[in-house]
Design a protein around this motif. Structure first.
Motif, PDB file in Angstrom:
ATOM      1  N   MET A 256       0.907  -1.377  -0.114  1.00 52.11           N
ATOM      2  CA  MET A 256      -0.078   0.033   0.022  1.00 52.11           C
ATOM      3  C   MET A 256       0.850   1.033  -0.024  1.00 52.11           C
ATOM      4  O   MET A 256       1.965   1.312  -0.615  1.00 52.11           O
ATOM      5  CB  MET A 256      -0.892  -0.223   1.291  1.00 52.11           C
TER       6      MET A 256
ATOM      7  N   MET B 278      -3.969   7.535  -8.474  1.00 49.74           N
ATOM      8  CA  MET B 278      -4.374   6.385  -9.477  1.00 49.74           C
ATOM      9  C   MET B 278      -5.828   5.997  -9.117  1.00 49.74           C
ATOM     10  O   MET B 278      -6.300   5.854  -8.039  1.00 49.74           O
ATOM     11  CB  MET B 278      -3.657   5.264  -8.905  1.00 49.74           C
TER      12      MET B 278
ATOM     13  N   ARG C 248      -8.342   3.683  -9.644  1.00 56.25           N
ATOM     14  CA  ARG C 248      -8.138   2.181  -9.859  1.00 56.25           C
ATOM     15  C   ARG C 248      -9.159   1.584 -10.797  1.00 56.25           C
ATOM     16  O   ARG C 248      -9.087   0.813 -11.509  1.00 56.25           O
ATOM     17  CB  ARG C 248      -8.226   1.553  -8.417  1.00 56.25           C
TER      18      ARG C 248
ATOM     19  N   ALA D 114     -10.376   3.154 -13.298  1.00 52.33           N
ATOM     20  CA  ALA D 114      -9.755   3.335 -14.908  1.00 52.33           C
ATOM     21  C   ALA D 114      -8.494   3.014 -15.056  1.00 52.33           C
ATOM     22  O   ALA D 114      -8.253   2.617 -16.199  1.00 52.33           O
ATOM     23  CB  ALA D 114      -9.613   4.932 -15.136  1.00 52.33           C
ATOM     24  N   GLY D 115      -7.901   2.407 -13.882  1.00 51.03           N
ATOM     25  CA  GLY D 115      -6.455   1.895 -14.162  1.00 51.03           C
ATOM     26  C   GLY D 115      -5.572   2.610 -14.647  1.00 51.03           C
ATOM     27  O   GLY D 115      -4.625   2.424 -15.193  1.00 51.03           O
ATOM     28  N   LYS D 116      -5.810   4.203 -14.484  1.00 53.44           N
ATOM     29  CA  LYS D 116      -4.919   5.134 -15.127  1.00 53.44           C
ATOM     30  C   LYS D 116      -4.725   6.000 -13.983  1.00 53.44           C
ATOM     31  O   LYS D 116      -5.668   6.240 -13.146  1.00 53.44           O
ATOM     32  CB  LYS D 116      -4.844   5.669 -16.527  1.00 53.44           C
ATOM     33  N   PRO D 117      -3.700   7.021 -14.088  1.00 56.11           N
ATOM     34  CA  PRO D 117      -3.579   8.185 -13.077  1.00 56.11           C
ATOM     35  C   PRO D 117      -4.649   9.113 -13.534  1.00 56.11           C
ATOM     36  O   PRO D 117      -4.931   9.237 -14.535  1.00 56.11           O
ATOM     37  CB  PRO D 117      -2.134   8.655 -13.358  1.00 56.11           C
TER      38      PRO D 117
ATOM     39  N   ASP E  60      -2.947   8.916 -19.796  1.00 56.28           N
ATOM     40  CA  ASP E  60      -2.073   7.878 -20.303  1.00 56.28           C
ATOM     41  C   ASP E  60      -0.630   7.643 -19.903  1.00 56.28           C
ATOM     42  O   ASP E  60       0.235   8.371 -20.176  1.00 56.28           O
ATOM     43  CB  ASP E  60      -2.278   7.979 -21.848  1.00 56.28           C
ATOM     44  N   PRO E  61      -0.447   6.473 -19.185  1.00 49.80           N
ATOM     45  CA  PRO E  61       0.873   6.520 -18.575  1.00 49.80           C
ATOM     46  C   PRO E  61       1.856   6.128 -19.559  1.00 49.80           C
ATOM     47  O   PRO E  61       3.088   6.555 -19.188  1.00 49.80           O
ATOM     48  CB  PRO E  61       0.654   5.133 -17.509  1.00 49.80           C
TER      49      PRO E  61
ATOM     50  N   TRP F 252       5.051  12.502  -9.155  1.00 54.93           N
ATOM     51  CA  TRP F 252       4.412  11.425  -8.897  1.00 54.93           C
ATOM     52  C   TRP F 252       4.874  10.089  -9.598  1.00 54.93           C
ATOM     53  O   TRP F 252       4.853   8.855  -8.995  1.00 54.93           O
ATOM     54  CB  TRP F 252       2.781  11.557  -9.411  1.00 54.93           C
ATOM     55  N   THR F 253       5.121  10.331 -10.882  1.00 56.07           N
ATOM     56  CA  THR F 253       5.855   9.195 -11.790  1.00 56.07           C
ATOM     57  C   THR F 253       7.224   8.647 -11.179  1.00 56.07           C
ATOM     58  O   THR F 253       7.752   7.761 -10.983  1.00 56.07           O
ATOM     59  CB  THR F 253       5.845   9.365 -13.422  1.00 56.07           C
TER      60      THR F 253
ATOM     61  N   ASP G   1       7.502   6.991  -7.673  1.00 57.13           N
ATOM     62  CA  ASP G   1       6.267   5.955  -7.290  1.00 57.13           C
ATOM     63  C   ASP G   1       5.380   6.575  -6.224  1.00 57.13           C
ATOM     64  O   ASP G   1       5.015   5.838  -5.466  1.00 57.13           O
ATOM     65  CB  ASP G   1       7.374   4.881  -7.301  1.00 57.13           C
ATOM     66  N   GLY G   2       4.825   7.610  -6.924  1.00 61.75           N
ATOM     67  CA  GLY G   2       3.700   8.111  -5.783  1.00 61.75           C
ATOM     68  C   GLY G   2       2.492   7.071  -5.878  1.00 61.75           C
ATOM     69  O   GLY G   2       2.165   6.817  -6.896  1.00 61.75           O
TER      70      GLY G   2
ATOM     71  N   ASP H 135       4.138   4.416  -3.229  1.00 60.12           N
ATOM     72  CA  ASP H 135       3.875   2.798  -3.390  1.00 60.12           C
ATOM     73  C   ASP H 135       4.826   2.356  -2.665  1.00 60.12           C
ATOM     74  O   ASP H 135       5.993   2.138  -2.948  1.00 60.12           O
ATOM     75  CB  ASP H 135       3.433   2.463  -4.909  1.00 60.12           C
TER      76      ASP H 135
ATOM     77  N   ASP I 155       5.305  -0.952  -2.581  1.00 59.98           N
ATOM     78  CA  ASP I 155       5.844  -2.297  -3.667  1.00 59.98           C
ATOM     79  C   ASP I 155       6.963  -1.447  -4.366  1.00 59.98           C
ATOM     80  O   ASP I 155       7.744  -2.070  -5.196  1.00 59.98           O
ATOM     81  CB  ASP I 155       4.618  -2.593  -4.384  1.00 59.98           C
TER      82      ASP I 155
ATOM     83  N   GLY J  55       3.188  -8.069  -5.141  1.00 59.97           N
ATOM     84  CA  GLY J  55       3.739  -6.789  -4.905  1.00 59.97           C
ATOM     85  C   GLY J  55       4.296  -6.114  -6.274  1.00 59.97           C
ATOM     86  O   GLY J  55       5.404  -5.285  -6.123  1.00 59.97           O
TER      87      GLY J  55
ATOM     88  N   GLN K  78       2.248   1.462 -10.571  1.00 59.46           N
ATOM     89  CA  GLN K  78       2.438   2.380 -11.879  1.00 59.46           C
ATOM     90  C   GLN K  78       3.178   1.450 -12.873  1.00 59.46           C
ATOM     91  O   GLN K  78       2.871   1.614 -14.227  1.00 59.46           O
ATOM     92  CB  GLN K  78       3.704   3.564 -11.794  1.00 59.46           C
TER      93      GLN K  78
ATOM     94  N   ASN L 220      -1.799  -2.071 -18.216  1.00 62.36           N
ATOM     95  CA  ASN L 220      -3.060  -2.024 -18.163  1.00 62.36           C
ATOM     96  C   ASN L 220      -3.480  -1.262 -19.681  1.00 62.36           C
ATOM     97  O   ASN L 220      -4.393  -1.472 -20.342  1.00 62.36           O
ATOM     98  CB  ASN L 220      -3.646  -1.350 -17.046  1.00 62.36           C
TER      99      ASN L 220
ATOM    100  N   ILE M 224      -5.136  -2.736  -9.827  1.00 62.19           N
ATOM    101  CA  ILE M 224      -5.241  -2.893 -11.039  1.00 62.19           C
ATOM    102  C   ILE M 224      -4.858  -4.391 -11.630  1.00 62.19           C
ATOM    103  O   ILE M 224      -3.783  -4.862 -11.278  1.00 62.19           O
ATOM    104  CB  ILE M 224      -4.171  -2.041 -12.082  1.00 62.19           C
TER     105      ILE M 224
ATOM    106  N   ARG N  16      -6.283  -0.937   5.700  1.00 60.92           N
ATOM    107  CA  ARG N  16      -6.206  -1.892   4.635  1.00 60.92           C
ATOM    108  C   ARG N  16      -6.248  -3.288   5.083  1.00 60.92           C
ATOM    109  O   ARG N  16      -5.595  -3.638   5.831  1.00 60.92           O
ATOM    110  CB  ARG N  16      -4.906  -1.595   3.759  1.00 60.92           C
TER     111      ARG N  16
END
Lengths: 384, 290
Positions: free
Chosen positions: A1, A108, A110, A112-115, A144-145, A182-183, A186-187, A213, A215, B99, B103, B109, B183, B244
């Motif tokens: 998360m 993000m 979620r 739409a699966g895009k920023p 569009d990423p 953000w990009t 990895d925001g 993020d 991850d 994980g 992005q 996607n 996603i 979460r």
């Protein structure tokens, strides 16, 4: 998360990227606050550095005009408990005279699966409230990423939101920088609320939110270092971090341990369904070995609210024999078991697990439903 | 009949030389899955789990006629591995990895809108057509061949519900774990459509959880397009907002979206009964089949 940066950390990141921020300094004691305020010049804002929304309303932000006020405010805010979080540091910041408060943010979407980039002239208040009461007040631009945010998209969001044309160019520029951050960082969320507009048409970021993020921390070493500093919160939740468990503390008295988020959530729901109250969510994850299982029991035992424990494992990659070993290890060290433990084992190697499990120490049930009901009964007996 | 996977499926395992990849490739083969190759950069020419390893997915397709990939690549490289599978025009890619940075998945996607390859996952247990093939990490022994299609966001919850069905002698056509990330490739609607169009599938179980709006969208789709009876389950009724619950996607936001109530009522409105317990889900399915 998401790993949340403190305001001062996020502001450093924003300022380094060229977003205007007020002069500020971090302080952790009253004299430090006064020294910082003298350096910056009164009036200043004193702002608690904790990871909760609505700091102002909760008394975590004070505007002060002189040293006496600064001492008093610093004394109150430092060390206070703000919605469960201890305030150890404050940001002392130049007070900005403003004519307008805007909102700019990237998150993000979620669905739409895009920023999505967002701009609103209704800054300075909780943006989720604005989104609910007046969704048209927030201009949105999906990105569009694979191309990034086109310059026209930044302009469009700003004009759609109705931002005054005198500052439109500067606000677009802030939004563009925010998207780049953000990009590149990895925001998961990057927000400025409010982005203040001064009477000479300057824009300045009076607050800063930057969530990363988790991850992606492996490729953000600089931000990963801030993580230690940013961590705060419930003692048991910190312990769970050490053990690397997905753990959430709740209010009830039936402790819950399981494998896999969906099944653990279901176990919580069943505790509630059978009239009990879940004390926690604890997911040991996939493939847990004996020591991890023992750690999980230790976690739940150290919660004073817990009166009984239900241990529900449905093994896919987790093996029943390892689980049984872990439970034995954790319980055999006690002369008397501190809280009754109900175990249900299913899936991979459950039969081997049942052979190993010391049934003098636990209650065994065959089904999830029976195990939960038994644990709820035990918890009720302890309460009574 | 079944959906997406059967005993004809020719599988390449990306990441087959890693601990997880090797173990589960062996498990898949033991179950009867037609694993034909592995793909690991730098390991071409070796053998793992009894099948040849190639440096690229493309080579595995050329040499072994693979049409489906199962991905066990570590999260830092998994986005790239998915792109490789999509760009090789496989029929199906199943990403088990948990994980992956969000992005990276946003870029995947976008690519999915331009390709015919179907993606399942990531962060999922995979899928299984009992008695024919399994792609992923599901424990094969709890499944039985039959007429119920199952789609779920969670791995172990899938096992629980399958166990409740199999114990009553109710088997499955195919069970699909779509994954718990924000996603994902194949979603509930896609899976429901597959089961609706499958002649053997006589009833469907849909296991959702809090967070996002996929279950609500699925409910609307069922209302319009699905004649096969569906029974539902929603995990996370007791989850407090802002916390979460394990899965990155499983969170009720501050503004109250993604709650269990909203999902249950949307499903009920679409004529889908939602069980309070996994046993109750099995009750509904038994009723549908009788």
């Amino acid at each position: 998360m998401a790993m949340k940066l403190h305001e001062y950390q996020a502001k450093d990141v924003f300022a380094d990227a060229g977003i205007p921020t007020p002069a500020s300094a971090l302080a952790s004691d009253v004299d430090g606050v006064v020294a910082a305020a003298e350096e910056i010049g009164y009036p200043v804002a004193i702002k608690a550095q904790v990871q909760v929304g609505g700091r102002g309303k909760a008394g975590g932000i004070e505007l002060v005009d002189d040293e006496d006020e600064a001492r008093e405010a610093a004394d109150t805010i430092l060390g206070m408990d703000l919605k469960g979080y201890h305030v150890g540091q404050v940001l002392v910041e130049e007070a900005v005279d403003f004519t307008d408060e805007l909102y700019v943010g990237i998150t993000m979407d979620r669905g739409a699966g895009k920023p999505v980039a967002m701009v609103s002239t209704k800054g300075g208040v909780d943006i989720e409230e604005v989104a609910e009461e007046d969704p048209d007040a927030i201009a949105q631009e999906h990105i569009d990423p694979s191309f990034g945010m086109h310059p026209y998209q930044a302009r469009k969001a700003v004009y759609d939101a109705g931002v005054d044309s005198a500052v439109a160019r500067d606000v677009s520029s802030v939004l563009t920088t925010l998207y780049d951050l953000w990009t590149s960082r990895d925001g998961s969320d990057a927000e400025i609320n409010p982005l203040m507009v001064t009477d000479d048409d300057e824009v300045i970021a009076a607050d800063a939110v930057m969530n990363i993020d988790e991850d992606a921390l492996f490729r953000q070493p600089e931000l990963a270092e801030m993580e230690e500093e940013a961590a705060s919160g419930d003692e048991l939740e910190q312990k769970a971090d050490e053990y690397d468990f997905d753990y959430v503390r709740l209010e009830g008295n039936t402790g819950i341990i399981g494998n896999g988020a969906g099944l653990v959530m279901t176990t919580l729901d069943l505790v509630d369904h059978y009239g009990g109250e879940p004390a926690n969510f604890l997911d040991v994850g996939g493939g847990a070995k004996a020591d991890r299982i023992a750690n999980a029991l230790d976690m739940v035992f150290s919660d004073d609210n817990v009166d009984s424990v239900v241990f529900n494992i449905f093994g896919g990659i987790t093996r029943g024999d390892e689980v049984a070993k872990g439970i034995n290890e954790a319980l055999e060290q006690f002369d008397e078991i501190p809280k009754p433990v109900v175990v249900r084992l299913a899936g991979t190697n459950w039969e081997e697990g049942m052979e190993i499990l010391n049934e003098d120490l636990v209650t065994v049930e065959q089904t999830l439903e029976d195990a939960v009901q038994r644990a709820v009964e035990y918890a009720a007996e302890v309460e009574a | 009949m079944s959906v997406l996977v059967d005993d004809e499926t020719r599988v390449v395992v990306q990441g087959i030389t890693g601990g997880e990849g090797k173990f589960h490739a062996e498990q898949m083969i033991e179950y009867g899955t037609n694993v034909v190759a592995g793909a690991v950069p730098g390991k071409g020419g070796q053998e793992a789990a009894g099948v040849p390893v190639y440096d690229t997915v493309d080579e595995a397709v050329e040499a072994e006629d693979a049409d489906t990939s199962v991905i066990f690549v570590p999260p830092a490289f998994a986005g790239d591995a998915i792109f490789e599978a999509l760009d090789t025009d496989l029929e199906l890619a199943v990403a088990i990895t948990e994980g992956i940075p969000t992005q990276d998945m946003a870029r995947v996607n976008k690519r999915l809108t331009e390709t015919d390859t179907r993606l399942i996952g990531p962060n999922c247990p995979g899928l299984i057509t009992p008695g024919e093939a399994k792609l992923g990490i599901l424990p094969g022994n709890i499944f039985a061949d039959g007429n119920v299609g199952l789609v779920s966001r969670s791995g172990t919850l899938t096992y629980q519900v399958v166990d409740n069905l199999t114990n009553r002698g109710i088997g499955q056509t195919t069970a699909i774990g779509i994954g718990g990330d924000p996603i994902i490739g194949t979603d509930f609607v896609d899976a429901l459509e597959l089961f609706e169009n499958d002649d053997e599938t006589e009833a469907i179980v849909m296991c959702g959880e809090i967070g996002g709006e996929d279950e609500e969208e699925a409910a609307a789709f069922i209302d319009e397009h699905v004649d096969t009876p569906v029974a539902g389950f929603i995990a996370g009724r007791t989850a407090p907002p802002g916390k979460r619950m394990g899965h990155a996607g499983a969170i009720v936001s501050g503004s109250g979206t993604g709650t269990a109530e909203s999902k249950i009522s949307a499903l009920n409105d679409a004529g889908v009964p939602v069980g309070d317990t996994p046993e109750e889900v099995a009750d509904h399915i038994e009723e549908f089949l009788s």
